[in-house]
Design a protein around this motif. Structure first.
Motif: not given
Length: 335
Positions: A335, A294, A328, A332
């Motif tokens: 999840s 990310q 945030q 990810k």
């Protein structure tokens, strides 16, 4: 080609970015012996590249700063009887070394093209560093199929790292996040306050332990961040070898770092990473390993190209990435 020399680059992250080149050479010439000429600071990284057979040190600021030492290095290179050299560095000095060593094929970048038999043209350096190095091979007609960076773990490092984690009361099955707070120049560093708040939130919201990695010079900085976060973090900065650090990154739930060597080391062993970018461009120096990534980067106007304004007063490009942004991104992975 049976005996190949690669003249490598100077920085840890760039050395990681050069590993696909060795992989491509080994795939094209599986019986060839691959030797790397490199500066001392990247030697250990290349020892974890499975495609490098031998390393020769060029200590340009130490041992080899003297002319007679350079001549000895040239004689040593001559004895190796290399068939070809690939130069990833534009240094005229390095091109002169391989020229005087009598290596018949000299392919790559140099400020003095006359020292090369096959100079590689590069109209723009604004491509990813991996691709920039691989252009040296492609310019000679070598096909590149795999552009991912790859370093390997060693069992001895795994055992010694597990002992250090056990001493720090992190069990084999416990989950942790690694925070790398350092950077080779201050402009690329995320603030200590942001790291402290992030460490606290990761502990409280996700129930994860926090491990700070880095070099010895980062240790006090990491301790201050852990103290500000008011959590029981484990500070391993300066206490792990490079090999142990690779194992540490691989075992982590995620590694969170600015654009620095540890980010690329972690991704090269398949760790999931969150990269915080500001003055540097992800398209040029983003992670290129096998883990998930990310990338957090915000265009603030003055960072549309790599920025080297080291006296920047507010470092707005890095501070525009918030703790919420990082959390945030981390979600990810969960999840």
């Amino acid at each position: 080609m049976n005996n190949i020399l690669v003249v490598n680059v100077n920085w840890l992250g760039d050395a990681v970015f050069s590993t696909p080149l060795f992989k491509a050479l080994k795939k094209t010439y599986p019986l060839a012996r691959l030797t790397c000429l490199c500066v001392p600071r990247v030697k250990e990284v290349l020892e974890y590249c499975p495609y490098v057979d031998k390393i020769i040190i060029y200590d340009e600021r130490g041992l080899h700063r003297f002319p007679w030492a350079k001549w000895q290095l040239i004689r040593d290179l001559k004895k190796e009887k290399f068939d070809v050299s690939f130069l990833l560095h534009r240094s005229m000095t390095r091109a002169l070394l391989v020229y005087l060593a009598g290596i018949p094929l000299r392919i790559g970048y140099s400020k003095s093209k006359g020292l090369l038999t096959n100079p590689v043209e590069m109209k723009s350096e604004e491509i990813h560093r991996c691709d920039y190095y691989l252009k040296v091979l492609e310019g000679y007609g070598i096909r590149v199929q795999d552009r991912l960076c790859e370093l390997v773990l060693k069992e001895d490092d795994r055992r010694s790292l597990e002992a250090k984690l056990s001493k720090a009361r992190i069990g084999l099955t416990e989950s942790y996040v690694v925070l790398n707070t350092g950077g080779n120049w201050d402009l690329k560093r995320w603030s200590a306050d942001s790291f402290a708040l992030l460490a606290k939130r990761l502990t409280q919201e996700f129930g994860l332990k926090i491990v700070f990695s880095g070099s010895g010079k980062d240790r006090e900085h990491c301790q201050r961040i852990a103290q500000a976060a008011d959590i029981r973090a484990v500070v391993l900065a300066g206490e792990t070898s490079l090999g142990e650090s690779l194992v540490l990154y691989k075992r982590a739930v995620a590694v969170i770092s600015s654009d620095s060597g540890p980010l690329h080391l972690a991704h090269s062993v398949g760790a999931d990473v969150i990269g915080i970018f500001g003055p540097t461009m992800p398209s040029i120096t983003g992670p290129r390993g096998r883990g998930r990534a990310q990338i957090l980067f915000k265009d603030v106007g003055c960072n549309k190209a790599p920025c080297y304004h080291l006296s920047c007063a507010n470092n707005v490009c890095m501070q525009s990435v918030t703790v919420d942004d990082v959390c945030q991104a981390f979600k990810k992975f969960r999840s």
